[in-house]
Motif scaffolding. Sequence first.
Motif, PDB file in Angstrom:
ATOM      1  N   ARG A  99     -15.307  11.917 -24.173  1.00 33.36           N
ATOM      2  CA  ARG A  99     -15.299  12.194 -22.738  1.00 33.36           C
ATOM      3  C   ARG A  99     -13.900  12.052 -22.162  1.00 33.36           C
ATOM      4  NH1 ARG A  99     -20.212  13.224 -21.444  1.00 33.36           N
ATOM      5  NH2 ARG A  99     -19.711  13.394 -19.224  1.00 33.36           N
ATOM      6  N   GLY A 100     -12.902  12.022 -23.060  1.00 29.69           N
ATOM      7  CA  GLY A 100     -11.518  12.087 -22.630  1.00 29.69           C
ATOM      8  C   GLY A 100     -10.774  10.775 -22.591  1.00 29.69           C
ATOM      9  N   ALA A 101     -11.409   9.671 -22.989  1.00 24.62           N
ATOM     10  CA  ALA A 101     -10.738   8.367 -22.940  1.00 24.62           C
ATOM     11  C   ALA A 101      -9.810   8.197 -24.134  1.00 24.62           C
ATOM     12  CB  ALA A 101     -11.767   7.239 -22.929  1.00 24.62           C
ATOM     13  N   GLY A 102      -8.701   7.498 -23.930  1.00 25.67           N
ATOM     14  CA  GLY A 102      -7.852   7.108 -25.035  1.00 25.67           C
ATOM     15  C   GLY A 102      -8.531   6.004 -25.815  1.00 25.67           C
ATOM     16  N   MET A 103      -8.060   5.729 -27.033  1.00 26.24           N
ATOM     17  CA  MET A 103      -8.692   4.699 -27.847  1.00 26.24           C
ATOM     18  C   MET A 103      -8.606   3.329 -27.194  1.00 26.24           C
ATOM     19  SD  MET A 103     -10.342   5.652 -30.510  1.00 26.24           S
ATOM     20  CE  MET A 103     -10.473   4.109 -31.408  1.00 26.24           C
ATOM     21  N   ALA A 104      -7.497   3.026 -26.528  1.00 24.68           N
ATOM     22  CA  ALA A 104      -7.374   1.722 -25.867  1.00 24.68           C
ATOM     23  C   ALA A 104      -8.446   1.557 -24.804  1.00 24.68           C
ATOM     24  CB  ALA A 104      -5.989   1.570 -25.246  1.00 24.68           C
ATOM     25  N   GLN A 105      -8.690   2.621 -24.019  1.00 20.93           N
ATOM     26  CA  GLN A 105      -9.706   2.555 -22.974  1.00 20.93           C
ATOM     27  C   GLN A 105     -11.119   2.554 -23.566  1.00 20.93           C
ATOM     28  OE1 GLN A 105      -7.032   4.797 -22.769  1.00 20.93           O
ATOM     29  NE2 GLN A 105      -5.960   3.323 -21.467  1.00 20.93           N
ATOM     30  N   ALA A 106     -11.343   3.385 -24.602  1.00 14.40           N
ATOM     31  CA  ALA A 106     -12.670   3.482 -25.207  1.00 14.40           C
ATOM     32  C   ALA A 106     -13.089   2.166 -25.858  1.00 14.40           C
ATOM     33  CB  ALA A 106     -12.695   4.612 -26.238  1.00 14.40           C
ATOM     34  N   THR A 107     -12.167   1.542 -26.597  1.00 10.85           N
ATOM     35  CA  THR A 107     -12.498   0.266 -27.238  1.00 10.85           C
ATOM     36  C   THR A 107     -12.620  -0.854 -26.213  1.00 10.85           C
ATOM     37  OG1 THR A 107     -10.142  -0.079 -27.713  1.00 10.85           O
ATOM     38  CG2 THR A 107     -11.488   0.881 -29.465  1.00 10.85           C
ATOM     39  N   ALA A 108     -11.846  -0.771 -25.142  1.00 10.81           N
ATOM     40  CA  ALA A 108     -11.957  -1.776 -24.082  1.00 10.81           C
ATOM     41  C   ALA A 108     -13.338  -1.716 -23.440  1.00 10.81           C
ATOM     42  CB  ALA A 108     -10.874  -1.557 -23.034  1.00 10.81           C
ATOM     43  N   MET A 109     -13.833  -0.515 -23.160  1.00 13.45           N
ATOM     44  CA  MET A 109     -15.134  -0.365 -22.506  1.00 13.45           C
ATOM     45  C   MET A 109     -16.284  -0.774 -23.411  1.00 13.45           C
ATOM     46  SD  MET A 109     -14.819   3.005 -20.058  1.00 13.45           S
ATOM     47  CE  MET A 109     -13.938   4.096 -21.166  1.00 13.45           C
ATOM     48  N   ALA A 110     -16.071  -0.740 -24.740  1.00 12.38           N
ATOM     49  CA  ALA A 110     -17.137  -1.118 -25.666  1.00 12.38           C
ATOM     50  C   ALA A 110     -17.517  -2.590 -25.526  1.00 12.38           C
ATOM     51  CB  ALA A 110     -16.710  -0.825 -27.105  1.00 12.38           C
ATOM     52  N   ASN A 111     -16.560  -3.438 -25.149  1.00 11.77           N
ATOM     53  CA  ASN A 111     -16.844  -4.877 -25.081  1.00 11.77           C
ATOM     54  C   ASN A 111     -17.789  -5.260 -23.945  1.00 11.77           C
ATOM     55  OD1 ASN A 111     -15.407  -6.214 -27.313  1.00 11.77           O
ATOM     56  ND2 ASN A 111     -13.622  -5.238 -26.411  1.00 11.77           N
ATOM     57  N   PRO A 112     -17.518  -4.894 -22.684  1.00 11.22           N
ATOM     58  CA  PRO A 112     -18.496  -5.243 -21.642  1.00 11.22           C
ATOM     59  C   PRO A 112     -19.835  -4.547 -21.837  1.00 11.22           C
ATOM     60  CG  PRO A 112     -16.753  -3.836 -20.754  1.00 11.22           C
ATOM     61  CD  PRO A 112     -16.320  -4.255 -22.120  1.00 11.22           C
TER      62      PRO A 112
END
Length: 268
Positions: free
Chosen positions: A174-187
């Motif tokens: 959906r266009g997220a960078g890996m830093a953002q995608a992995t960050a969102m996985a935690n919450p």
Amino acid sequence: MYLLLFLFGGLAGVTTALFGFGGGFVVVPLLYTLLTVNGVEGPIGLVAMQVAVATSTGVMIVAASLATLRHHRARTLEWRPLWPLVGYIALGAILGATAAMSLHGEWVRWAFILYLAATILDCAFRPGFLARPSRPARTMSKGATAGAGVAIGSVAAFLGVGGSVMTVPLMRRRGAGMAQATAMANPLSLPMALVGTATYVLLAGDRSATLGAWYAGYVDLRAFLVLVVGSWLGIKLVSPLIGRIPDRLHANLYLVLLVIVLVVMLVV
């Protein structure tokens, strides 16, 4: 045994902070291996996979919380896309944990292996993961959000791996960078971890007397404590790297780690 748990807890912390794994991809294979290779027999040996999964979801509560805080401080976490998924993930977690307790441990193990293999093939060969999409995808409909949330929670709680195997590829495409995608996985792993752990403890409460004094349902409390301390240290050590790994390298490392876990689960 406990030194090994501590060291792998540190590794779980590293993968949680940098890849959003929630530690499950490290904790589940490790505990399953320790409970089977070491020749554990009797009640624990019969439910080794359930113990590994339940303990993993417990560790995930702490590890994902700490990693979420670190990502928030590093400003790699975007909260707005997360809220619509939270309730559906919690619902899915109840379904997944309940299903895992009703099946033989070997079935859960093979479900873990097959899901890993499917995820690896999807990430490697379907466009949109290794290379960041040039255009962000449209916002998901309410129906798609509900379906995705329930699926993420069900699979994550069933396998004890956190939601990263579904949320990272989803956010990535959906266009997220890996830093953002992995960050969102935690919450997004937190509602699954909380509800999943409660389910494993409450619905398997009668197992505590059978498995031993250090068990709460299927959760191995001694392993939990050692893994949590190791995870905290691992997250603290790699926090300076959050948001600083090149995007393409980050995606490739994510895929390599999935392959390593798959191999471990196939050979034990």
